[in-house]
Each structure stands twice: as structure tokens, then as C-alpha cells.
Design a protein around this motif. Sequence first.
Motif, PDB file in Angstrom:
ATOM      1  N   TYR A 198      -4.156  11.096  -1.352  1.00 18.68           N
ATOM      2  CA  TYR A 198      -3.604   9.546  -1.209  1.00 18.68           C
ATOM      3  C   TYR A 198      -3.802   9.209   0.281  1.00 18.68           C
ATOM      4  CZ  TYR A 198      -1.578  10.577  -5.680  1.00 18.68           C
ATOM      5  OH  TYR A 198      -1.359  10.844  -7.068  1.00 18.68           O
ATOM      6  N   ASP A 199      -4.580  10.049   1.158  1.00 18.60           N
ATOM      7  CA  ASP A 199      -4.968   9.597   2.305  1.00 18.60           C
ATOM      8  C   ASP A 199      -3.704   9.030   3.312  1.00 18.60           C
ATOM      9  OD1 ASP A 199      -6.673   9.038   4.436  1.00 18.60           O
ATOM     10  OD2 ASP A 199      -6.973   6.948   3.900  1.00 18.60           O
ATOM     11  N   MET A 200      -2.670   9.915   3.358  1.00 13.26           N
ATOM     12  CA  MET A 200      -1.446   9.854   3.948  1.00 13.26           C
ATOM     13  C   MET A 200      -1.162  11.009   4.858  1.00 13.26           C
ATOM     14  SD  MET A 200       1.414   7.854   1.495  1.00 13.26           S
ATOM     15  CE  MET A 200       2.415   7.546   2.805  1.00 13.26           C
ATOM     16  N   PRO A 201      -0.945  10.510   6.130  1.00 10.94           N
ATOM     17  CA  PRO A 201      -0.381  11.793   7.103  1.00 10.94           C
ATOM     18  C   PRO A 201       0.949  12.579   6.234  1.00 10.94           C
ATOM     19  CG  PRO A 201      -0.623   9.830   8.409  1.00 10.94           C
ATOM     20  CD  PRO A 201      -0.773   9.559   7.079  1.00 10.94           C
ATOM     21  N   ALA A 202       0.789  13.768   6.196  1.00  5.50           N
ATOM     22  CA  ALA A 202       1.920  14.477   5.418  1.00  5.50           C
ATOM     23  C   ALA A 202       3.264  14.121   5.980  1.00  5.50           C
ATOM     24  CB  ALA A 202       1.575  16.119   5.805  1.00  5.50           C
ATOM     25  N   THR A 203       3.459  14.040   7.345  1.00  8.32           N
ATOM     26  CA  THR A 203       4.981  13.691   7.841  1.00  8.32           C
ATOM     27  C   THR A 203       5.255  12.511   7.399  1.00  8.32           C
ATOM     28  OG1 THR A 203       4.248  15.035   9.757  1.00  8.32           O
ATOM     29  CG2 THR A 203       6.011  13.398  10.054  1.00  8.32           C
ATOM     30  N   SER A 204       4.318  11.478   7.534  1.00  6.91           N
ATOM     31  CA  SER A 204       4.590   9.992   6.988  1.00  6.91           C
ATOM     32  C   SER A 204       4.940   9.910   5.535  1.00  6.91           C
ATOM     33  CB  SER A 204       3.566   9.212   7.353  1.00  6.91           C
ATOM     34  OG  SER A 204       3.139   8.985   8.764  1.00  6.91           O
ATOM     35  N   MET A 205       4.041  10.664   4.747  1.00  3.75           N
ATOM     36  CA  MET A 205       4.321  10.781   3.609  1.00  3.75           C
ATOM     37  C   MET A 205       5.590  11.347   2.969  1.00  3.75           C
ATOM     38  SD  MET A 205       1.726  12.655   0.383  1.00  3.75           S
ATOM     39  CE  MET A 205       2.148  14.465   1.178  1.00  3.75           C
ATOM     40  N   LYS A 206       5.814  12.307   3.566  1.00  5.73           N
ATOM     41  CA  LYS A 206       7.249  13.297   3.176  1.00  5.73           C
ATOM     42  C   LYS A 206       8.466  12.084   3.674  1.00  5.73           C
ATOM     43  CE  LYS A 206       6.209  16.918   5.389  1.00  5.73           C
ATOM     44  NZ  LYS A 206       6.712  18.336   5.998  1.00  5.73           N
ATOM     45  N   LYS A 207       8.352  11.472   4.857  1.00  3.39           N
ATOM     46  CA  LYS A 207       9.320  10.693   5.282  1.00  3.39           C
ATOM     47  C   LYS A 207       9.416   9.649   4.242  1.00  3.39           C
ATOM     48  CE  LYS A 207      10.869   8.006   9.369  1.00  3.39           C
ATOM     49  NZ  LYS A 207      10.770   6.736   8.756  1.00  3.39           N
ATOM     50  N   CYS A 208       8.396   8.969   3.779  1.00  2.00           N
ATOM     51  CA  CYS A 208       8.451   7.778   3.055  1.00  2.00           C
ATOM     52  C   CYS A 208       8.833   7.798   1.924  1.00  2.00           C
ATOM     53  CB  CYS A 208       7.015   7.098   2.874  1.00  2.00           C
ATOM     54  SG  CYS A 208       7.047   5.385   1.989  1.00  2.00           S
ATOM     55  N   PHE A 209       8.474   9.065   1.154  1.00  3.08           N
ATOM     56  CA  PHE A 209       8.921   9.445  -0.254  1.00  3.08           C
ATOM     57  C   PHE A 209      10.456   9.788   0.070  1.00  3.08           C
ATOM     58  CE2 PHE A 209      10.014  12.296  -3.756  1.00  3.08           C
ATOM     59  CZ  PHE A 209       9.208  11.870  -4.616  1.00  3.08           C
ATOM     60  N   THR A 225       0.625  -1.249  -0.091  1.00  3.86           N
ATOM     61  CA  THR A 225       0.007  -0.018  -0.005  1.00  3.86           C
ATOM     62  C   THR A 225       0.801   1.275   0.185  1.00  3.86           C
ATOM     63  OG1 THR A 225      -1.743  -1.057   1.078  1.00  3.86           O
ATOM     64  CG2 THR A 225      -1.844   1.242   1.133  1.00  3.86           C
ATOM     65  N   GLN A 226       1.896   1.324   0.860  1.00  4.93           N
ATOM     66  CA  GLN A 226       2.726   2.607   1.000  1.00  4.93           C
ATOM     67  C   GLN A 226       3.482   2.702  -0.526  1.00  4.93           C
ATOM     68  OE1 GLN A 226       5.331   1.089   4.034  1.00  4.93           O
ATOM     69  NE2 GLN A 226       4.759   3.108   5.473  1.00  4.93           N
ATOM     70  N   MET A 227       4.003   1.484  -1.009  1.00  2.74           N
ATOM     71  CA  MET A 227       4.674   1.693  -2.488  1.00  2.74           C
ATOM     72  C   MET A 227       3.746   2.009  -3.661  1.00  2.74           C
ATOM     73  SD  MET A 227       7.887   1.022  -2.284  1.00  2.74           S
ATOM     74  CE  MET A 227       7.968   0.946  -4.223  1.00  2.74           C
ATOM     75  N   GLU A 228       2.423   1.587  -3.542  1.00  2.00           N
ATOM     76  CA  GLU A 228       1.397   2.024  -4.401  1.00  2.00           C
ATOM     77  C   GLU A 228       1.213   3.541  -4.281  1.00  2.00           C
ATOM     78  OE1 GLU A 228      -1.712  -0.493  -3.790  1.00  2.00           O
ATOM     79  OE2 GLU A 228      -0.965  -2.097  -5.195  1.00  2.00           O
ATOM     80  N   LYS A 229       0.966   4.036  -3.148  1.00  2.49           N
ATOM     81  CA  LYS A 229       0.659   5.403  -3.061  1.00  2.49           C
ATOM     82  C   LYS A 229       1.947   6.415  -3.212  1.00  2.49           C
ATOM     83  CE  LYS A 229      -2.891   4.940   0.519  1.00  2.49           C
ATOM     84  NZ  LYS A 229      -3.314   5.115   2.016  1.00  2.49           N
ATOM     85  N   ILE A 230       3.311   6.151  -2.802  1.00  2.00           N
ATOM     86  CA  ILE A 230       4.136   6.766  -3.075  1.00  2.00           C
ATOM     87  C   ILE A 230       4.598   6.686  -4.679  1.00  2.00           C
ATOM     88  CG2 ILE A 230       7.052   7.010  -2.703  1.00  2.00           C
ATOM     89  CD1 ILE A 230       4.911   7.920  -0.302  1.00  2.00           C
TER      90      ILE A 230
END
Length: 260
Positions: free
Chosen positions: A184-195, A155-160
Motif C-alpha cells: 500500500y506504499d505506506m511507511p510501516a510506522t505511519s501505517m500502524k499509527k493510522c490503523f 488517500t489515507q482512508m482508502e489505504k487503511i
Amino acid sequence: MGEFLFLNLDIAQFGSNTKTIIKDENSMVMMISDETGEGKMTVHQILPGIMICFTDMHMEQCMSEFELNSGQKVLCIDQCREGRIEMENQPGIFSIMRENELRVDDRKHHKGMAYYPLRHYHGVSIFLEVHAAQKSLDEMFHGFSIDLKPYYDKTQMEKIRAIHEQITSNLQVRVTIEELSKQYDMPATSMKKCFREIYGDSIYSYQKRYRMNVAANLLMEDSKVEIQEIALKMGYENPGKFSSVFKSVMGVTPAKYRKH
């Protein structure tokens, strides 16, 4: 199926999509291709049980059919010299390797789809067949530190990946972190970190560098296209602002880049 075979050391099967074009007792060159491009793997034996492989891929993706033969134990040290590789090691589980990163791997889960989001990958891998190279392992790894990279769920990979596709496919459109987070229904902090972990840079900086690299290609492809027109294609209505950002990334102004 291709085999990794040196001095009667039968290590692994590479798969039906890999073709050996050069082979002797100490070296081997293999080609892999599909509808998205082609790649080359050049392998040299350094010592019995110790090999180095140079990988050069110019494709969007390929299916890895690599599979260790029964009873084989391999330790690999991989470095991404340029580009990026995303590997689905197990269903729904991905590993990422970005430019200049190292990883250590046992190649037990190396069969699956490999993706090259930048459409190219250049890497080097050191293979150690444990039984044959055991005597040199202690000396070789003395003081050596490996930064093991995290795995990401599907799920993370698909969204990123979707975010990456969105910010690189339409460069005229600007989108905020808040808009991406909501979309993409991801918290901004988590999204930025994962990207950042996956692509090696912040969303904003990555898109800026991507834009400027595309602009650099356009500058060289057609000298008749006005710089202002390229600026608009990159989402900059102000040519002066575009020139300033271009220089901050490429080191020179668009005009100077085109001349040289």
C-alpha cells in the motif's frame, strides 16, 4: 423531509431517507434504511433546547442528509457506545469515532456518506440548540474535557480501509506489516499509527480479535463442525495454538465456549 422539531423549535432537516414513526412534544423515533440494512434514532427532549439521541444502526453505510436550518447553531456531544462510524464530512475528508470515544461537533458538516465497517453502530448524542440552552452551558461544561479526534485525508482512508478489508476478508492468509507497507506504499510506522487511530487497535491485535469473534460465531452456528476445521479457517494449522489464542481473547477455550 424529516424535521427535528420540539416545542416549535425547528432545528434541522434529516432527509428523504429518514422516516418519523413516532412523535410527540417530547420524543421522536425515526427509521432509516437502504439496501445494506436499517437503523433507528430515538430522540428525547430533556429541557428546551437540550435533547438526547440514541442511535442504533445495523447496516454497512447510509447517506446522511442532515442539514441545519438557516440561522441554527447546535453543539453536540457524541459517544460511540459500540461499533464504529466513519463519516465523510466534506469531500475527501473523514472523521472517525470508535467504541467508547467522545467528540464535540457543531453539525455544520454532517451531510455525506456514513460508513459502519463493523456493520453495526450504537451511539448516544446530546444536542444543545445554543440560543435555547445558552443559560445552562457554563454549568453543563464546567470541568468537561473533550479529546478532539483527527481528520484523515481520502488517500489515507482508502489505504487503511483496503488494509482492513484485506486482513478481515481472507482469514486463512497471514500477511506481515512489511508486506502491507510495501503493497500500500505506506511507511510501516505511519501505517500502524493510522490503523490504530482509526480502528482502535494494532493491525495484529485487531486481526486476532476479529478472527476469534468469527470463530466464536462459527462455533455457535453449527455444533457439527469440528474445532480443528474452524481453526484451519482462521489460519491456524495447530488446534492447540488456536485454542490458546481463542481463550486469550474470549476468556474460555473453544470447547467450553460451544457448550455455554
